[in-house]
Design a protein around this motif. Structure first.
Motif, mmCIF file in Angstrom:
data_model
loop_
_atom_site.group_PDB
_atom_site.id
_atom_site.type_symbol
_atom_site.label_atom_id
_atom_site.label_comp_id
_atom_site.label_asym_id
_atom_site.label_seq_id
_atom_site.Cartn_x
_atom_site.Cartn_y
_atom_site.Cartn_z
ATOM 1 N N HIS A 18 7.011 -9.255 -33.101
ATOM 2 C CA HIS A 18 7.639 -10.470 -32.613
ATOM 3 C C HIS A 18 9.052 -10.648 -33.167
ATOM 4 C CE1 HIS A 18 4.044 -11.703 -30.599
ATOM 5 N NE2 HIS A 18 3.349 -11.569 -31.705
ATOM 6 N N GLU A 20 13.037 -10.416 -33.506
ATOM 7 C CA GLU A 20 14.124 -10.404 -32.536
ATOM 8 C C GLU A 20 14.809 -9.046 -32.586
ATOM 9 O OE1 GLU A 20 16.524 -13.569 -33.965
ATOM 10 O OE2 GLU A 20 15.217 -15.112 -33.155
ATOM 11 N N GLU A 23 21.130 -8.123 -33.063
ATOM 12 C CA GLU A 23 22.195 -8.817 -32.347
ATOM 13 C C GLU A 23 23.379 -7.869 -32.143
ATOM 14 O OE1 GLU A 23 25.117 -12.560 -33.200
ATOM 15 O OE2 GLU A 23 23.073 -12.658 -33.997
ATOM 16 N N GLU A 85 17.276 -1.832 -27.296
ATOM 17 C CA GLU A 85 16.828 -3.225 -27.282
ATOM 18 C C GLU A 85 17.833 -4.015 -28.104
ATOM 19 O OE1 GLU A 85 14.214 -4.953 -25.915
ATOM 20 O OE2 GLU A 85 13.654 -3.154 -24.785
ATOM 21 N N ARG A 87 20.036 -8.094 -28.635
ATOM 22 C CA ARG A 87 20.188 -9.537 -28.405
ATOM 23 C C ARG A 87 21.685 -9.769 -28.260
ATOM 24 N NH1 ARG A 87 18.014 -14.926 -31.324
ATOM 25 N NH2 ARG A 87 16.534 -14.683 -29.643
ATOM 26 N N TRP A 145 21.047 -16.919 -25.591
ATOM 27 C CA TRP A 145 20.666 -15.648 -26.194
ATOM 28 C C TRP A 145 19.894 -14.891 -25.114
ATOM 29 C CZ3 TRP A 145 23.036 -13.999 -30.136
ATOM 30 C CH2 TRP A 145 23.260 -14.758 -31.281
ATOM 31 N N ASP A 147 17.694 -11.405 -24.774
ATOM 32 C CA ASP A 147 17.055 -10.259 -25.423
ATOM 33 C C ASP A 147 16.604 -9.299 -24.340
ATOM 34 O OD1 ASP A 147 17.311 -11.831 -27.671
ATOM 35 O OD2 ASP A 147 15.174 -12.169 -27.958
ATOM 36 N N GLU A 172 17.146 -17.733 -23.741
ATOM 37 C CA GLU A 172 16.995 -19.075 -24.315
ATOM 38 C C GLU A 172 18.354 -19.659 -24.667
ATOM 39 O OE1 GLU A 172 15.132 -19.092 -28.240
ATOM 40 O OE2 GLU A 172 15.635 -16.989 -28.440
#
Length: 179
Positions: A18, A20, A23, A85, A87, A145, A147, A172
């Motif tokens: 879970h 994040e 960034e 992956e 953010r 944001w 992701d 979000e």
């Protein structure tokens, strides 16, 4: 007592799943030579034709001026980012909505009002976001944001040219100070 290590392992694995994604800064989307050219670029005019009406009638995020430094037209990408992956924080420019009015596709840009200020960001600073789940965009000046998995993908439509796309897993709103 044999269950204790198992429970710790389960909790640790759950927290990792879970977490994040890392960034990404907008400048990391530019190759080093573009970043350097941007830093060395002279000041340019940022006319704001907000009073002229709908930004799509004026071309939206497409570069119209032909006398800007080359970096302002750059679609050069950073291949090492493909498939990562990430953010990314930015501002939405809605493209497609579902039947409930949720945005399922939008461009993400590094600063608010990119669709009405000239010149717009270069293609390697515009990211197409695909989010089939949909997200209600209440105000394009509220940062988000996003992701998801970043792809090097050239996207061109009547509104903009983008050099990247994200298959979003989460979208979000965020407090602007956090960007």
């Amino acid at each position: 007592m044999r269950r204790l290590p198992f429970l710790f392992a389960l909790l640790f694995a759950s927290s990792i799943s879970h977490a994040e994604p890392p960034e990404l800064d907008w400048l990391e989307l530019m190759p080093d030579d573009d970043r350097q050219a941007l830093e060395e670029m002279p000041d340019i005019s940022h006319d704001t034709p907000e009073g002229d009406g709908d930004f799509t009638a004026r071309g939206g995020l497409k570069q119209k001026a032909r006398d800007l430094p080359a970096v302002m037209y750059s679609a050069k990408t950073v291949p090492a980012l493909n498939g990562r992956e990430i953010r990314l924080g930015g501002y939405p420019v809605p493209l497609e909505n579902d039947a409930k009015g949720r945005s399922t596709a939008f461009f993400l840009v590094p600063y608010p009002g990119a669709c009405i200020h000239l010149p717009p960001p270069p293609p390697n600073q515009i990211v197409l976001v695909r989010y089939p789940k949909g997200f209600r965009v209440e105000d394009i000046s509220i940062p988000l944001w996003v992701d998801g998995r970043l792809r090097v993908e050239k996207v061109s439509n009547e509104l903009a040219d983008a050099a990247y796309a994200i298959e979003a897993s989460a979208v979000e709103p965020v407090e602007e100070e956090a960007l």
